[in-house]
Design an enzyme around this catalytic site. Structure first.
Site: not given
Length: 144
Positions: A69, A72
Protein backbone atom coordinates in the site's frame (compact mmCIF):
# COMPACT_ATOMS: atom_id res chain seq x y z
CA UNK A 1 -3.61 0.88 48.18
CA UNK A 2 -2.37 3.33 45.53
CA UNK A 3 -3.70 3.56 42.01
CA UNK A 4 -1.77 1.68 39.36
CA UNK A 5 -1.76 1.51 35.58
CA UNK A 6 -1.46 -1.75 33.72
CA UNK A 7 1.02 -1.65 30.84
CA UNK A 8 1.80 -4.48 28.46
CA UNK A 9 5.48 -4.88 27.67
CA UNK A 10 6.27 -4.26 23.97
CA UNK A 11 9.13 -6.78 24.20
CA UNK A 12 7.78 -9.83 26.07
CA UNK A 13 4.01 -9.06 26.29
CA UNK A 14 3.97 -9.35 30.10
CA UNK A 15 1.34 -7.26 31.88
CA UNK A 16 2.97 -4.87 34.35
CA UNK A 17 1.29 -3.01 37.20
CA UNK A 18 2.96 0.41 37.39
CA UNK A 19 2.18 2.81 40.27
CA UNK A 20 0.39 5.90 38.92
CA UNK A 21 2.85 8.06 40.86
CA UNK A 22 5.83 6.69 38.90
CA UNK A 23 6.93 8.46 35.68
CA UNK A 24 5.67 6.08 32.98
CA UNK A 25 8.44 6.85 30.49
CA UNK A 26 10.96 5.46 32.99
CA UNK A 27 8.98 2.30 33.80
CA UNK A 28 10.59 -1.07 33.04
CA UNK A 29 9.09 -4.52 32.64
CA UNK A 30 9.19 -6.69 35.73
CA UNK A 31 9.79 -9.78 33.59
CA UNK A 32 12.32 -8.80 30.89
CA UNK A 33 13.51 -5.48 32.46
CA UNK A 34 13.29 -3.55 29.17
CA UNK A 35 11.61 -0.13 28.99
CA UNK A 36 7.83 -0.22 28.66
CA UNK A 37 7.89 2.66 26.16
CA UNK A 38 10.16 2.69 23.13
CA UNK A 39 9.04 5.79 21.23
CA UNK A 40 8.09 3.76 18.16
CA UNK A 41 5.05 1.81 16.99
CA UNK A 42 4.70 -1.76 18.19
CA UNK A 43 4.16 -4.57 15.68
CA UNK A 44 1.13 -6.61 16.73
CA UNK A 45 0.03 -10.00 15.45
CA UNK A 46 -3.03 -12.13 15.93
CA UNK A 47 -1.22 -13.79 18.83
CA UNK A 48 -0.36 -10.54 20.68
CA UNK A 49 -3.21 -8.21 19.70
CA UNK A 50 -5.82 -9.02 22.34
CA UNK A 51 -3.43 -8.74 25.27
CA UNK A 52 -2.32 -5.25 24.19
CA UNK A 53 -5.82 -4.07 23.26
CA UNK A 54 -7.63 -5.28 26.36
CA UNK A 55 -5.14 -5.41 29.24
CA UNK A 56 -3.41 -2.02 28.96
CA UNK A 57 -4.53 0.92 31.05
CA UNK A 58 -3.77 3.36 28.24
CA UNK A 59 -5.41 3.65 24.81
CA UNK A 60 -4.03 1.61 21.91
CA UNK A 61 -3.99 3.21 18.45
CA UNK A 62 -3.64 0.59 15.70
CA UNK A 63 -2.67 1.26 12.10
CA UNK A 64 -3.98 -1.52 9.86
CA UNK A 65 -1.67 -1.46 6.82
CA UNK A 66 -0.11 -3.61 4.09
CA UNK A 67 3.40 -3.59 2.57
CA UNK A 68 2.05 -3.09 -0.98
CA UNK A 69 0.00 0.00 0.00
CA UNK A 70 1.60 3.24 -1.20
CA UNK A 71 -0.34 5.55 1.18
CA UNK A 72 0.53 3.18 4.08
CA UNK A 73 4.24 3.46 3.29
CA UNK A 74 3.98 7.24 2.94
CA UNK A 75 2.24 7.52 6.32
CA UNK A 76 4.66 5.23 8.21
CA UNK A 77 7.12 8.01 9.21
CA UNK A 78 4.23 10.21 10.41
CA UNK A 79 2.82 7.33 12.46
CA UNK A 80 6.26 6.77 14.02
CA UNK A 81 6.51 10.49 14.84
CA UNK A 82 3.06 10.39 16.43
CA UNK A 83 4.20 7.45 18.58
CA UNK A 84 7.10 9.53 19.92
CA UNK A 85 4.77 12.45 20.64
CA UNK A 86 1.88 10.55 22.24
CA UNK A 87 3.67 8.07 24.53
CA UNK A 88 2.91 7.46 27.39
CA UNK A 89 -0.65 8.81 26.96
CA UNK A 90 -1.26 6.18 24.26
CA UNK A 91 0.53 3.24 22.67
CA UNK A 92 0.71 3.16 18.87
CA UNK A 93 0.88 -0.14 17.04
CA UNK A 94 0.72 -1.57 13.55
CA UNK A 95 -1.01 -4.67 12.16
CA UNK A 96 0.11 -6.01 8.79
CA UNK A 97 -3.18 -7.01 7.13
CA UNK A 98 -1.35 -9.32 4.72
CA UNK A 99 0.15 -11.40 7.53
CA UNK A 100 -2.79 -11.14 9.92
CA UNK A 101 -5.80 -11.27 7.63
CA UNK A 102 -8.09 -12.64 10.33
CA UNK A 103 -7.53 -9.54 12.46
CA UNK A 104 -8.37 -7.35 9.46
CA UNK A 105 -11.55 -9.37 8.89
CA UNK A 106 -12.45 -9.29 12.58
CA UNK A 107 -12.43 -5.49 12.57
CA UNK A 108 -14.01 -5.08 9.13
CA UNK A 109 -11.01 -3.40 7.55
CA UNK A 110 -12.11 -2.54 4.02
CA UNK A 111 -9.53 0.07 3.09
CA UNK A 112 -6.02 0.79 4.27
CA UNK A 113 -4.55 2.53 6.03
CA UNK A 114 -7.25 2.39 8.70
CA UNK A 115 -6.54 3.55 12.25
CA UNK A 116 -8.61 2.37 15.21
CA UNK A 117 -8.35 3.62 18.80
CA UNK A 118 -9.05 1.00 21.48
CA UNK A 119 -9.42 1.41 25.23
CA UNK A 120 -9.66 -1.74 27.33
CA UNK A 121 -10.66 -3.77 24.29
CA UNK A 122 -13.42 -1.44 23.10
CA UNK A 123 -13.25 0.57 19.90
CA UNK A 124 -13.43 4.31 20.56
CA UNK A 125 -12.98 5.61 17.03
CA UNK A 126 -11.71 4.82 13.55
CA UNK A 127 -10.62 6.63 10.42
CA UNK A 128 -9.30 5.60 7.03
CA UNK A 129 -6.78 7.29 4.78
CA UNK A 130 -3.23 8.53 5.13
CA UNK A 131 -2.52 11.53 7.36
CA UNK A 132 0.52 13.56 8.25
CA UNK A 133 1.86 13.54 11.82
CA UNK A 134 -0.07 16.60 13.00
CA UNK A 135 -3.30 15.24 11.47
CA UNK A 136 -2.76 11.90 13.18
CA UNK A 137 -2.00 13.49 16.54
CA UNK A 138 -5.01 15.79 16.25
CA UNK A 139 -7.35 12.94 15.35
CA UNK A 140 -6.03 10.70 18.15
CA UNK A 141 -6.26 13.45 20.77
CA UNK A 142 -9.79 14.23 19.57
CA UNK A 143 -10.85 10.60 20.06
CA UNK A 144 -9.23 10.43 23.50
Amino acid sequence: MSDAIHLVCPHCDAVNRVPASRPLMEAKCGKCHDKLFTGRPLELTEKTFDRHASRAGIPLVVDFWAPWCGPCKMMAPAFAQAARQLEPQARLAKVNTEKDQRLAMRFGIRSIPTMIVFRQGRELGRTSGAMDASGLEGWIRGVL
